[in-house]
Design a protein around this motif. Structure first.
Motif, mmCIF file in Angstrom:
data_model
loop_
_atom_site.group_PDB
_atom_site.id
_atom_site.type_symbol
_atom_site.label_atom_id
_atom_site.label_comp_id
_atom_site.label_asym_id
_atom_site.label_seq_id
_atom_site.Cartn_x
_atom_site.Cartn_y
_atom_site.Cartn_z
ATOM 1 N N ILE A 166 0.479 -0.965 -0.173
ATOM 2 C CA ILE A 166 -0.144 0.008 -0.135
ATOM 3 C C ILE A 166 0.910 1.383 -0.119
ATOM 4 C CG2 ILE A 166 -1.115 1.472 1.136
ATOM 5 C CD1 ILE A 166 -2.843 -1.485 2.556
ATOM 6 N N LEU A 167 1.983 1.440 0.456
ATOM 7 C CA LEU A 167 2.618 2.409 0.993
ATOM 8 C C LEU A 167 4.103 2.518 -0.646
ATOM 9 C CD1 LEU A 167 4.816 2.143 4.075
ATOM 10 C CD2 LEU A 167 2.834 3.654 3.521
ATOM 11 N N ILE A 220 2.204 1.857 -3.636
ATOM 12 C CA ILE A 220 1.020 2.726 -4.057
ATOM 13 C C ILE A 220 1.115 4.168 -4.244
ATOM 14 C CG2 ILE A 220 -1.251 2.632 -4.982
ATOM 15 C CD1 ILE A 220 -1.406 -0.169 -4.401
ATOM 16 N N GLY A 221 1.502 4.536 -3.078
ATOM 17 C CA GLY A 221 1.330 5.990 -2.592
ATOM 18 C C GLY A 221 2.241 7.006 -2.756
ATOM 19 N N GLN A 222 3.593 6.323 -3.212
ATOM 20 C CA GLN A 222 4.637 6.847 -3.368
ATOM 21 C C GLN A 222 5.298 7.747 -4.722
ATOM 22 O OE1 GLN A 222 7.186 7.518 -1.240
ATOM 23 N NE2 GLN A 222 5.576 6.215 -0.052
ATOM 24 N N TYR A 242 9.646 0.653 -0.879
ATOM 25 C CA TYR A 242 8.701 0.354 -0.261
ATOM 26 C C TYR A 242 8.317 -1.588 -1.425
ATOM 27 C CZ TYR A 242 7.994 3.988 2.535
ATOM 28 O OH TYR A 242 8.091 4.940 3.401
ATOM 29 N N ALA A 292 0.535 -5.997 -8.688
ATOM 30 C CA ALA A 292 0.402 -5.123 -10.624
ATOM 31 C C ALA A 292 -0.018 -4.052 -9.924
ATOM 32 C CB ALA A 292 -1.255 -6.020 -10.614
ATOM 33 N N VAL A 293 -1.076 -3.288 -8.938
ATOM 34 C CA VAL A 293 -1.433 -1.957 -9.233
ATOM 35 C C VAL A 293 0.367 -0.746 -9.003
ATOM 36 C CG1 VAL A 293 -2.578 -0.218 -7.893
ATOM 37 C CG2 VAL A 293 -3.532 -2.520 -7.940
ATOM 38 N N LEU A 345 1.945 -0.600 -12.014
ATOM 39 C CA LEU A 345 1.478 -0.856 -13.527
ATOM 40 C C LEU A 345 1.221 0.653 -13.424
ATOM 41 C CD1 LEU A 345 -0.571 -3.804 -14.783
ATOM 42 C CD2 LEU A 345 2.139 -3.205 -14.837
ATOM 43 N N TRP A 346 0.872 1.391 -12.976
ATOM 44 C CA TRP A 346 0.343 2.350 -11.795
ATOM 45 C C TRP A 346 1.950 3.063 -12.629
ATOM 46 C CZ3 TRP A 346 -1.761 5.703 -7.229
ATOM 47 C CH2 TRP A 346 -1.998 6.968 -7.882
#
Lengths: 98, 280, 641, 523
Positions: free
Chosen positions: D312-313, D315-317, D326, D442-443, D446-447
């Motif tokens: 989750i971290l 994803i937020g970077q 992370y 994956a999120v 790919l994001w």
């Protein structure tokens, strides 16, 4: 009588100690130190008398010698500080701080 | 305290001496730390030391008593006085405490310390004083001491001698000031004096009717004070008021004298002018 | 319950002869992809020809293997080709083996056959695209992954193919990456597929935990010994995986966005092959589903629900590709429904899958050639009256249209009606409900497909000024024609005389009841189909079609928004997800890091304050010494007293 | 053989450091030659490693400090060999990758000084040869730490490793490099101290029966009564939990990896952190099996939290390097999960995961390093549409990213699946939560890929040049290994499997039998 002498030497010693804490003039502090040394000599002598051996006096003797040496060097230092700083107050020499 | 009192009951003479001198020495000690002028502290210290010498004598240590008087009070204390003279006999210091809470803390610590010691001595069961009669028997106190020093404590003795030598050397090194410039010869001094703007000697200090102290500045014709009249060393030391100037500062006194002098001179002038008017 | 031990599929002998060359099936496209990708600029000129050649080669091998298989008697049809030992750790063994049996070979033929046609078609379609080489590389990669998926003999290699296909679809949807919408659609497709793969991987783990192995033989062989709960759990997880890949209801949002990719991609991946992988998985693991009626029921429910949802979405879309995508979703709903019915339905599921492969690919390629002519415009409201301008496309598209709406005689009619009958024969209240949903679905299918036909080919021309459509080049029309033939004949060839049922017997067991051609429900279906066409005729041929979409009533608006599927995902998953991420990042940097820096700051602060104790005055130091002395005396006394 | 492996890079480092000042090119070539020599030697050793043979091979044992019973004992079993091969391959790759990174420290603040090495003012010119000397000394210690079979020697290398890494991050890193370097050092030292206490306690316990020893084999024969075993275990596990960042102790990694130059970040995350997980596998579990079983629930929850929390971290970077850091926190969650599941699949998977993660995250860091050194900023929004301008760079970035989200067909999938399967057989719920990690993976990959690589080409990225030949030579072998190990992991598994089996036997732990076998065959 030894107890009396011991109490007296304790009192003199403490007065000397307090003197060191209170006075700002280097020379007076030095005198107070001498007073403390004399107080201990008194205790030594009275113990020597109590124990009946001369060792106490010998130690007192040596204390005097050391005190003399200390005075000589101490006063020389005070002279040197006075010459460079024009004041004999102990508080002026406070550069070694936070 | 009970044990102590019982032991000393029979030497009344000694206890008398003890109480008299004890009170004297404690008072002197307190005086020493409280009096403002340094010289007075030194003298009070002498009083304490002398009373101690008497105590040594009473405690069957005659040699130490004499050493105390001669060496300690005589030499060491005099050294103190000598330094006090050089450093600042009149440097009376203000008794205002700079460090916050120092006095209170010192008092607390002192009291606590002495209380604890006395408590300790009180509880200690001191054996009866056996006295030094047999120790001093073989030829008296000095021989006894000598025998002990040169047998048991001979190393300590040698070490102290070395200590004394180094202390002396140290003091010399500390007090000695290396001469940076060569010592000016007589010829150089005179040439410098001729080259300088003032060839004539410096004005002598002012001498007035009621006092002729060395640190009293002389007056110039216009009534102002002449700085050169007082030697800088003494000028530097002048703090406070000059006793016999009725509590005034020397400069104030000088100005006072000047005004009266001027008044006298002007009156003389008025008198002369009236005289001239009359002649006109 | 039929005694599974006798199930022929479990005694696959080692392959001989041409079948042992089956690994070439995968090797060819894989090699093609590798050469094209690694070759770089140098392979630009002949890159696309290599791609087509590889696909055709694989098709030829497939046919050879198929022919050699026909020769064997019933039980001898399933063969295992052992390639090499992939992973073996302790009791967990997974080898790279290829299982060649009727089910997998029919899929191979579909994939390579339709795949090759689409390869040929895309030569024309992508002729002016600078990155054509890369496109063919990805197509080959997709074919290789899909073949691995269908040929795998254990769930782990199936999983490799499964995600490989997901990767290929990601690369192909996002082929025109400079378009942000394409990149976003690609990412969305991959992530939603990944959710499905989560289900599949947990299922595989559960299988290993229960059966101690992941190969089909052991799993199906011991399936009956496992507890009913585990079997249902495995079934449900497999269904989750299937929904992810075949865009069934819970995870269907990505299919409509996947239309961002070039049309051949939509045809191959999002019509013919990849989306059917879910159905393949359910049919392949029929042994598990047969043991747990609950799982089967859910499969049917998901199938039926997606069927209706896809149809409704299909009706409201003006973009021709999105309409066809909606129809794909509903057709796969049919297959899922059939696969869920059980033994009776498997044949029809796979038959419909193959037929759908043909006509849906044909429709998509037709749409592609229309877009090719209308310089890439997909809005049907700007088409109209194209039948005279693009005769071949009109003809092939028309045949595909007839097949999908179930015009009697064409392939759709055979397979879809078969599914509807199987649903009714299942009996019981659920049978009735499912049957009727299928019937209504057929009606709606007829309606939206006719809407597409009338808006595109009939009515007056609503073209923009600079647009002058022309017939596509031969290289595009020939595949269209072949696919049109397939959509005509496929249904009849498979269903008539239970030919396909007997062919698949070794895999899914012999069919209980011979399939009756005319059943009471065929009439009802026909009537509904005609009604659908009529409504579409009235709405889109009689009245002129407005160039801009009119504001529709609630159902139309809902359909336009894919029945709020995206909105649901957004509000349930996306928004809380972003919020959670921001919160955790804040939490991590503030508390955990804050704690650490806090400790450092605390130490720094205290040391700063303690430093103040050094006042520099000798007398304060003397004071502390004096206090020390007092303490020592006190301590000594304390000890002594 | 092993001593040679440690000595060559160490001497090499000395040699490179002593080269005359201006000769940067010579220093780089010398460093490369030495690193390649070590790599070749390691491969030779790996080939000569007898699969069926005794557990520890190439054993050398001499007295080091006699009074304490400390030996210079080196020897390597399957697990250690795999990790040594990993580090031996990664170092030449890193040396080649940071060929001209040393001048431009971290490629962010320093003005890119010309080839002559003169920098126009700004920070003092960083000497290139010290950078490479530090890298080689780091390699020596890395190999030493994996080869040590004497707990004391292991501890010495464990602490010594920090020094070169501290200096690399400290003087060659990005803008907040000093903060990151100090944080990294303090964290690891804190852990190291706890471990030192445990090592000493271990010596004391072993000294009870006869003279104390640090040799791993003797220590495993020791039976330690449970309570002390628990305390010792705690000492070791906290040190290793800090090194391989488990969640509560992870905050140093993003800073350190974010600020370190790309090459050093590869080694930091690729190998240095593996020492933590290797330590858990080797020392925590084999020396204190009872305590390990007792602590397993705690460690499992921590690793599962680590997986989800790290993902989750990630994803937020907003910074690429921090994001990759992370992700590797999440990957370490998988590794510790595998280790403490205590099944053969789990532990083999975890060891293979360590190796694969070294290559996959290494590749990611390398490509990110190329990207950042070209653009000068590590922020994700500073890029956009790089694919149009530099397709090769985007392609390698995609493959590295896919190995990050463990796409089947790449090696990370094999290890991750083994870890999950191994955990699932014994602990169902943690395994399922951990599997959800693959969706989050994956999120975040790919994001990031979408924001940096796809979409319209951003102005700032217009002039970006594609991968140079040197960079291609650097990244190609790593990606090749990822793909080859993905399809054919047999060689790696054959090395790791026996030693894991032996360690499981020693820990008296057997895999749970399949459900159906337990119930007997129903009709």
């Amino acid at each position: 009588m030894t107890g009396h002498y011991l109490v007296l030497s304790a009192i003199l010693f403490t007065i000397g100690g307090v003197g060191v804490l209170i006075r700002r003039n280097a020379i007076v502090i030095f005198m107070c130190v001498e007073l403390m040394l004399n107080a201990t000599n008194l205790a030594f002598v009275s113990f020597s008398r109590m124990h009946g051996t001369l060792d106490g006096q010998i130690i007192a003797f040596f204390v005097m010698v050391v005190a003399a040496a200390e005075v000589v060097v101490g006063l020389a230092i005070i002279m040197a500080i006075f010459r460079s700083r024009k004041s004999s107050s102990v508080d002026d020499a406070n550069l070694l701080k936070y | 305290m009970s044990g102590v009192v019982a032991a000393g009951a029979h030497q009344t003479g000694e206890s008398v001496i003890f109480w008299v001198l004890a009170v004297a020495s404690v008072a002197a000690a307190l005086g020493m730390i409280l009096v403002r002028k340094v010289v007075y502290s030194a003298l009070l210290l002498a009083v304490v030391m002398l009373s101690l010498a008497v105590f040594y004598a009473v405690n069957e240590a005659p040699f130490l008593a004499f050493v105390q008087v001669i060496v300690y009070t005589g030499a060491v204390l005099m050294l103190f006085l000598f330094v006090v003279m050089v450093v600042g006999v009149s440097s009376t210091e203000s008794m205002v405490e700079t460090i916050r809470g120092q006095r209170v803390a010192a008092a607390v610590a002192g009291i606590a310390f002495v209380a604890l010691l006395i408590l300790g001595f009180g509880h200690a069961t001191l054996p009866a004083t056996t006295g030094l009669k047999d120790a001093n028997a073989a030829g008296g106190n000095v021989l006894g001491l000598a025998r002990l020093i040169f047998t048991k404590y001979v190393f300590a003795f040698e070490v102290t001698s070395a200590l004394l030598i180094t202390a002396a050397l140290g003091a010399m090194v500390l007090a000695h000031r290396e001469r940076i410039t060569p010592k000016p010869t007589q010829r150089q001094l005179s040439e410098a004096r001729i080259r300088s703007d003032r060839v004539s000697p410096l004005p002598p200090p002012g001498t007035y009717a009621r006092h002729n102290a060395v640190d009293m500045p002389a007056l110039l014709p216009d009534g102002t004070v002449s700085e050169l009249s007082v030697s800088p060393v003494i000028a530097r030391r002048r703090g406070g008021t000059h006793e016999d100037l009725h509590g005034e500062l020397p400069e104030v006194a000088a100005k006072h004298e000047a005004t009266t002098l001027r008044a006298v001179v002007e009156r003389q002038v008025e008198v002369d002018s009236k005289v001239e008017e009359k002649e006109k | 319950m039929t005694t599974l031990l006798a199930d022929p599929q479990l005694h696959a002998q080692a392959a001989q002869g041409v079948q042992s060359a089956a690994w070439l099936l995968i090797a060819f496209p894989l090699a093609g992809a590798a050469i094209l990708l690694l070759g770089g600029r140098r392979t630009d000129k002949w890159g696309h020809l290599l791609g087509v050649a590889m696909s055709l080669a694989s098709f030829v091998v497939g046919v050879a293997v198929f022919v050699s298989m026909l020769g064997q008697p019933g039980t001898g049809r399933s063969r295992v080709v052992h390639l090499y030992q992939w992973v073996s750790v302790g009791s967990f063994k997974a080898d790279m083996n290829l299982l060649i049996d009727p089910l997998s070979i029919s899929f191979v033929l579909l994939i390579t056959g339709v795949g090759s046609l689409i390869h040929i078609y895309s030569i024309g379609y992508m002729s002016h695209d600078p990155d054509r080489r890369r496109f063919f590389a990805y197509l080959n990669l997709f074919v290789a992954a899909m073949l691995l998926l269908v040929l795998a003999d254990n769930y782990l290699s199936l999983y490799v193919g499964w995600e490989g296909v997901g990767l290929a679809s990601y690369l192909l949807i996002g082929f025109w990456q400079h378009k942000p919408s394409a990149a976003a659609a690609a990412k969305k497709a991959f992530i939603v597929n990944r959710v499905g793969d989560f289900g599949l991987s947990v299922a595989i783990m559960l299988m290993f935990a229960t059966f101690g192995s992941v190969s089909f033989q052991d799993v199906f062989g011991h399936a009956s010994q496992a507890s009913h709960g585990t079997i249902t759990a495995i079934g449900l997880l497999l269904l989750l995986g299937a929904c992810g890949k075949s865009a069934q209801l819970p995870l269907q949002s990505w299919l409509l966005d996947a239309m961002e990719g070039p049309t051949p991609v939509s045809a191959l991946i999002h019509a013919a092959t990849m989306v059917t992988a879910g159905v393949y998985l359910v049919v392949r693991s029929h042994a598990i589903f047969e043991l747990s009626p609950e799982a089967r029921l859910l499969v049917m429910i998901v199938g039926a629900a997606t069927l209706i949802a896809g149809a409704i979405i299909g009706c409201a879309k003006d973009d021709i590709k999105k309409a066809l995508a909606g129809s794909t979703m509903s057709q796969i709903g049919y297959m899922m429904l059939a696969a869920g019915i059980g033994k009776a339905g498997y044949v029809f599921a796979i038959a419909h899958l193959i037929a759908h492969g043909f006509f849906k690919a044909g429709l998509f390629l037709g749409a592609g050639s229309i877009m090719h002519g209308m310089n890439d415009d997909v809005d049907m409201r700007k088409f109209g009256g194209l039948r005279k301008v693009m005769p071949i496309t009109f003809a092939t598209f028309g045949l595909g249209y007839l097949a999908i709406i179930g015009f009697p005689g064409l392939s759709g009619w055979w397979t879809k009606d078969g599914i509807i009958d199987a649903a009714f024969e299942k009996g019981g209240t659920s049978g009735q409900i499912l049957g009727w949903t299928a019937l209504i679905g057929a009606g709606i299918t007829a309606y939206y497909m006719s809407r597409v036909m009338f808006m595109t080919f009939f009515g007056e021309r609503r073209w923009d000024e600079d647009v002058h459509p022309h017939e596509s080049p031969q290289v595009m029309t020939i595949p269209l024609i072949l696919l049109a033939l397939g959509s005509i004949a496929a249904g009849a060839f498979l269903i008539a005389g239970d030919r396909f049922a007997n062919f698949l017997a070794p895999v899914i067991g012999a069919p209980q009841v011979a399939h009756k051609l005319i059943t009471p429900y065929t009439g009802v279906v026909f009537v509904l189909m005609v009604a659908g066409v009529a409504i579409a005729y009235v709405q889109y041929l009689r009245r002129p079609v407005p160039r801009t979409a009119p504001a529709g009533s609630f159902p139309v608006v809902a359909a336009r928004k894919d029945l709020y599927g995206d909105a649901l995902n957004e509000s349930l998953l996306m928004r809380p997800g972003q919020w959670l991420t921001r919160l955790t990042v804040y939490f991590d940097s503030r508390t955990v890091d804050g704690l650490v820096n806090g400790v450092a700051a605390f130490v720094g602060g205290t040391s700063g304050r303690v430093r103040r104790l050094q006042t520099g005055y000798v007398r304060s130091y003397a004071l502390s010494m004096f206090f020390g002395a007092a303490l020592i005396v006190g301590a000594l006394l304390l000890v002594r007293l | 053989m092993l001593t040679a492996l440690i000595a060559i890079p160490a001497l090499g480092a000395l040699l490179v450091a002593l080269l005359p000042k201006g000769r940067d090119e010579l220093a780089k070539r010398a460093a490369l030659v030495i690193a390649l020599a070590v790599a070749v030697l390691t491969v030779v050793m790996a080939v000569r490693f007898k699969i069926g043979g005794p557990r520890f091979q190439f054993v050398e044992q001499h007295w080091w400090i006699k009074q304490f019973g400390v030996h210079y004992a080196v020897g390597v079993d399957g697990i250690a060999l795999a990790l040594i091969v990993l580090s031996a391959i990664l170092v030449p790759v890193v040396v080649l990758a940071s060929w001209n990174d040393a001048e431009r420290s971290g490629g962010v603040t320093l003005p890119p000084s010309g080839e002559a090495g003169r920098s126009q003012g700004g920070e003092a010119q960083r000497s290139v040869k010290t950078y490479f000397a530090l890298l080689l000394s780091l390699e020596a210690m890395m190999i030493g730490v994996f080869a040590a079979t004497d707990v004391f020697l292991f501890y010495v290398f464990f602490e010594a490793m920090l020094i070169p890494m501290y200096f690399i991050i400290g003087s060659y890193g990005g803008p907040q490099r000093s903060y990151a370097a100090v944080k990294f050092l303090l964290y690891s030292l804190f852990g190291g101290l706890l471990m030192l206490a445990a090592v000493i306690a271990l010596y004391v316990v072993s000294a009870k029966g006869g003279n104390g020893t640090f040799l791993f084999d003797e220590l495993t024969k020791l039976h330690i009564q449970p309570t002390t075993a628990k305390w010792l275990f705690l000492g070791f596990i906290i040190a290793f939990a800090i090194k391989a960042p488990l969640v509560p102790f992870h905050t140093w990694l993003p800073d350190a990896a974010g600020q370190a130059p790309a090459g050093a970040a590869v080694l930091l995350v690729g190998v240095l952190d593996k020492v933590g997980t290797y330590g858990m596998l080797r020392f925590c579990i084999e020396l204190f099996p009872g305590a390990a079983k007792w602590f397993t629930p705690v460690v499992l929850t921590l690793s599962v939290i680590g997986i989800v929390y790290g993902a989750i971290l990630a994803i937020g970077q907003v910074d690429i390097k921090r994001l990759i850091a992370y992700t590797s926190i999440s990957h370490f969650g998988f590794i510790t999960l595998g280790i403490f599941a205590m099944t053969t699949q789990g532990q083999t998977g975890a060891t293979l995961y360590m190796v694969n993660h070294g290559f996959s995250t290494g590749a990611l860091f390398l490509v990110a390093g190329f990207l950042i050194s070209r653009r000068g900023s590590a922020r994700i929004d500073a890029f956009g549409g790089v694919r149009k301008v530099a397709p090769l760079l985007a392609g390698t970035f995609l493959i590295a990213g896919l190995s990050g989200l463990s796409l089947p067909g790449l090696s990370t999938f094999v290890s991750e699946f083994l870890v999950l399967v191994g955990t699932f057989t014994r602990y169902k719920v943690p395994a399922i939560i951990a599997t959800s990690g693959i969706i989050l993976a994956a999120v975040y990959i790919l994001w990031m890929y979408q924001r940096t690589m796809t979409g319209p080409t951003a102005e700032s990225v217009k002039g970006m040049r594609d991968l140079s030949k040197r960079e291609l030579v650097v990244i190609a072998p790593v990606l090749a290994i990822l793909v080859v190990l993905g399809f054919y992991p047999k060689p790696a598994l054959d090395i790791i499997n026996p030693s894991v089996k032996q360690s499981m036997v020693r820990v008296v732990q057997h895999d749970p039998k399949p459900a159906i076998a337990e119930k007997g065959t129903r009709p």
